[in-house]
Design a protein around this motif. Structure first.
Motif, PDB file in Angstrom:
ATOM      1  N   MET A 132     -35.849  35.711 -15.534  1.00  0.00           N
ATOM      2  CA  MET A 132     -36.221  34.965 -16.740  1.00  0.00           C
ATOM      3  C   MET A 132     -35.440  33.666 -16.856  1.00  0.00           C
ATOM      4  SD  MET A 132     -38.704  36.260 -18.470  1.00  0.00           S
ATOM      5  CE  MET A 132     -38.488  35.415 -20.051  1.00  0.00           C
ATOM      6  N   VAL A 133     -34.136  33.705 -16.598  1.00  0.00           N
ATOM      7  CA  VAL A 133     -33.334  32.477 -16.665  1.00  0.00           C
ATOM      8  C   VAL A 133     -33.820  31.481 -15.614  1.00  0.00           C
ATOM      9  CG1 VAL A 133     -31.021  31.497 -16.410  1.00  0.00           C
ATOM     10  CG2 VAL A 133     -31.327  33.665 -17.618  1.00  0.00           C
ATOM     11  N   THR A 134     -34.132  31.981 -14.430  1.00  0.00           N
ATOM     12  CA  THR A 134     -34.637  31.113 -13.365  1.00  0.00           C
ATOM     13  C   THR A 134     -35.971  30.492 -13.748  1.00  0.00           C
ATOM     14  OG1 THR A 134     -33.530  32.466 -11.681  1.00  0.00           O
ATOM     15  CG2 THR A 134     -35.297  31.027 -10.926  1.00  0.00           C
TER      16      THR A 134
ATOM     17  N   VAL B 216     -24.901  33.304 -11.909  1.00  0.00           N
ATOM     18  CA  VAL B 216     -23.557  33.206 -12.483  1.00  0.00           C
ATOM     19  C   VAL B 216     -23.586  33.542 -13.969  1.00  0.00           C
ATOM     20  CG1 VAL B 216     -21.675  31.604 -13.018  1.00  0.00           C
ATOM     21  CG2 VAL B 216     -22.737  31.553 -10.764  1.00  0.00           C
ATOM     22  N   LEU B 217     -24.587  33.021 -14.691  1.00  0.00           N
ATOM     23  CA  LEU B 217     -24.683  33.277 -16.128  1.00  0.00           C
ATOM     24  C   LEU B 217     -24.904  34.763 -16.418  1.00  0.00           C
ATOM     25  CD1 LEU B 217     -24.989  32.429 -19.100  1.00  0.00           C
ATOM     26  CD2 LEU B 217     -27.414  31.966 -18.630  1.00  0.00           C
ATOM     27  N   VAL B 218     -25.878  35.366 -15.756  1.00  0.00           N
ATOM     28  CA  VAL B 218     -26.195  36.764 -16.032  1.00  0.00           C
ATOM     29  C   VAL B 218     -25.037  37.679 -15.648  1.00  0.00           C
ATOM     30  CG1 VAL B 218     -27.715  38.683 -15.395  1.00  0.00           C
ATOM     31  CG2 VAL B 218     -28.690  36.426 -15.875  1.00  0.00           C
ATOM     32  N   ASP B 219     -24.402  37.412 -14.516  1.00  0.00           N
ATOM     33  CA  ASP B 219     -23.293  38.265 -14.102  1.00  0.00           C
ATOM     34  C   ASP B 219     -22.102  38.133 -15.052  1.00  0.00           C
ATOM     35  OD1 ASP B 219     -24.648  39.398 -12.025  1.00  0.00           O
ATOM     36  OD2 ASP B 219     -23.765  38.151 -10.462  1.00  0.00           O
ATOM     37  N   ALA B 220     -21.863  36.937 -15.558  1.00  0.00           N
ATOM     38  CA  ALA B 220     -20.786  36.754 -16.529  1.00  0.00           C
ATOM     39  C   ALA B 220     -21.092  37.522 -17.805  1.00  0.00           C
ATOM     40  CB  ALA B 220     -20.587  35.270 -16.839  1.00  0.00           C
TER      41      ALA B 220
ATOM     42  N   MET C   9     -29.008  25.803 -22.343  1.00  0.00           N
ATOM     43  CA  MET C   9     -29.245  24.502 -22.946  1.00  0.00           C
ATOM     44  C   MET C   9     -28.153  23.513 -22.536  1.00  0.00           C
ATOM     45  SD  MET C   9     -29.753  23.521 -26.977  1.00  0.00           S
ATOM     46  CE  MET C   9     -31.163  24.633 -27.086  1.00  0.00           C
ATOM     47  N   ALA C  10     -26.901  23.960 -22.536  1.00  0.00           N
ATOM     48  CA  ALA C  10     -25.799  23.076 -22.154  1.00  0.00           C
ATOM     49  C   ALA C  10     -25.925  22.640 -20.699  1.00  0.00           C
ATOM     50  CB  ALA C  10     -24.465  23.787 -22.382  1.00  0.00           C
ATOM     51  N   GLN C  11     -26.318  23.567 -19.825  1.00  0.00           N
ATOM     52  CA  GLN C  11     -26.473  23.221 -18.412  1.00  0.00           C
ATOM     53  C   GLN C  11     -27.604  22.222 -18.229  1.00  0.00           C
ATOM     54  OE1 GLN C  11     -24.485  24.066 -16.086  1.00  0.00           O
ATOM     55  NE2 GLN C  11     -25.505  24.004 -14.113  1.00  0.00           N
ATOM     56  N   GLY C  12     -28.676  22.376 -19.020  1.00  0.00           N
ATOM     57  CA  GLY C  12     -29.763  21.425 -18.947  1.00  0.00           C
ATOM     58  C   GLY C  12     -29.351  20.039 -19.398  1.00  0.00           C
ATOM     59  N   LEU C  13     -28.485  19.968 -20.412  1.00  0.00           N
ATOM     60  CA  LEU C  13     -28.044  18.678 -20.935  1.00  0.00           C
ATOM     61  C   LEU C  13     -27.029  17.996 -20.027  1.00  0.00           C
ATOM     62  CD1 LEU C  13     -27.622  19.558 -24.718  1.00  0.00           C
ATOM     63  CD2 LEU C  13     -29.324  18.030 -23.735  1.00  0.00           C
ATOM     64  N   PHE C  14     -26.090  18.782 -19.465  1.00  0.00           N
ATOM     65  CA  PHE C  14     -24.947  18.181 -18.769  1.00  0.00           C
ATOM     66  C   PHE C  14     -24.918  18.423 -17.263  1.00  0.00           C
ATOM     67  CE2 PHE C  14     -23.477  19.181 -23.140  1.00  0.00           C
ATOM     68  CZ  PHE C  14     -23.375  17.878 -23.592  1.00  0.00           C
ATOM     69  N   GLY C  15     -25.808  19.290 -16.756  1.00  0.00           N
ATOM     70  CA  GLY C  15     -25.902  19.486 -15.312  1.00  0.00           C
ATOM     71  C   GLY C  15     -24.604  19.964 -14.686  1.00  0.00           C
ATOM     72  N   THR C  16     -24.276  19.403 -13.544  1.00  0.00           N
ATOM     73  CA  THR C  16     -23.095  19.843 -12.802  1.00  0.00           C
ATOM     74  C   THR C  16     -21.790  19.455 -13.495  1.00  0.00           C
ATOM     75  OG1 THR C  16     -23.256  17.830 -11.451  1.00  0.00           O
ATOM     76  CG2 THR C  16     -24.266  19.833 -10.572  1.00  0.00           C
TER      77      THR C  16
ATOM     78  N   GLY D 282     -27.709  29.599 -25.108  1.00  0.00           N
ATOM     79  CA  GLY D 282     -26.776  28.498 -25.346  1.00  0.00           C
ATOM     80  C   GLY D 282     -26.283  27.845 -24.061  1.00  0.00           C
ATOM     81  N   PRO D 283     -25.739  28.617 -23.109  1.00  0.00           N
ATOM     82  CA  PRO D 283     -25.310  28.015 -21.844  1.00  0.00           C
ATOM     83  C   PRO D 283     -26.450  27.359 -21.080  1.00  0.00           C
ATOM     84  CG  PRO D 283     -24.306  30.171 -22.130  1.00  0.00           C
ATOM     85  CD  PRO D 283     -25.333  30.033 -23.224  1.00  0.00           C
TER      86      PRO D 283
END
Length: 201
Positions: A96-98, A190-194, A171-178, A168-169
């Motif tokens: 789903m995140v992907t 990484v997100l799901v495992d965390a 959205m932040a990753q989409g805004l700020f990328g790497t 939330g993460p």
């Protein structure tokens, strides 16, 4: 919800077939204008028509107003809800995140940033946005419920809070990328495992 909030996918122009290429060009024009820095309020039917290379009448045959057009553009950003294997909550959450991401993730992050102020001010637009997002959120809830039932996830898991912790993460990753320090291609895992370090049974 009134007829003015009907999405482009649900309407058909009377007497003529829909042109999928025109639809795609119009929706892409909306996203491009917002990614270039135009606010949702500043985007006009005229500017979209010019960007897409179509007439205003072509747009109005498909969408009754700008709000409906904006929401269909958001829908096109998200893409279809994926088919889930149902083997594990972890695998389905990663899927789903992907699925909520694309090769244009940073461009779409800018679009989201432009849209958020309008969602705060416009109740109708916020309701339309909710109608787009809620089916995806319900799929995520069902994944979490299945994980709890199977014993993969802890029985006292707060489902709504977990949804926020996933969105939330993203959205932040989409805004700020790497700039976040997490490589884009590794982000869903990484997100799901965390998350599962605290959510797993």
């Amino acid at each position: 919800m009134t007829s003015t909030t009907t999405t482009g996918q649900e309407r058909k122009a009377p007497g003529r077939p829909r042109n999928a290429q025109a639809d795609e060009a119009i929706l892409d024009a909306v996203l491009t204008l917002m990614a270039e820095g135009q606010s949702a309020a500043a985007v006009s039917i005229e500017s979209v028509a010019a960007k897409a290379g179509v007439g205003k009448a072509t747009i109005y045959r498909r969408w009754p107003n700008k709000e409906a057009l904006l929401i269909d553009a958001v829908r096109s950003m998200k893409g279809p809800i994926p088919e889930l294997a149902g083997v594990s909550a972890r695998a389905d959450l990663i899927a789903m995140v992907t699925a909520n991401r694309s090769s244009r993730v940073q461009e779409f992050g800018k679009v989201t940033a432009c849209l958020l102020p309008e969602l705060m001010k416009d109740e109708q637009l916020r309701q339309m946005h909710h109608a787009v997002m809620e089916p995806r959120r319900e799929v995520m809830r069902e994944i979490l419920r299945r994980g709890i039932a199977s014993g993969e996830l802890r029985a006292d898991l707060n489902i709504e809070l977990t949804l926020l912790m996933l969105s939330g993460p993203s959205m932040a990753q989409g805004l700020f990328g790497t700039e976040t320090g997490v490589p884009l291609e590794e982000f869903p895992v990484v997100l799901v495992d965390a998350l599962l370090r605290g959510a797993a049974a």
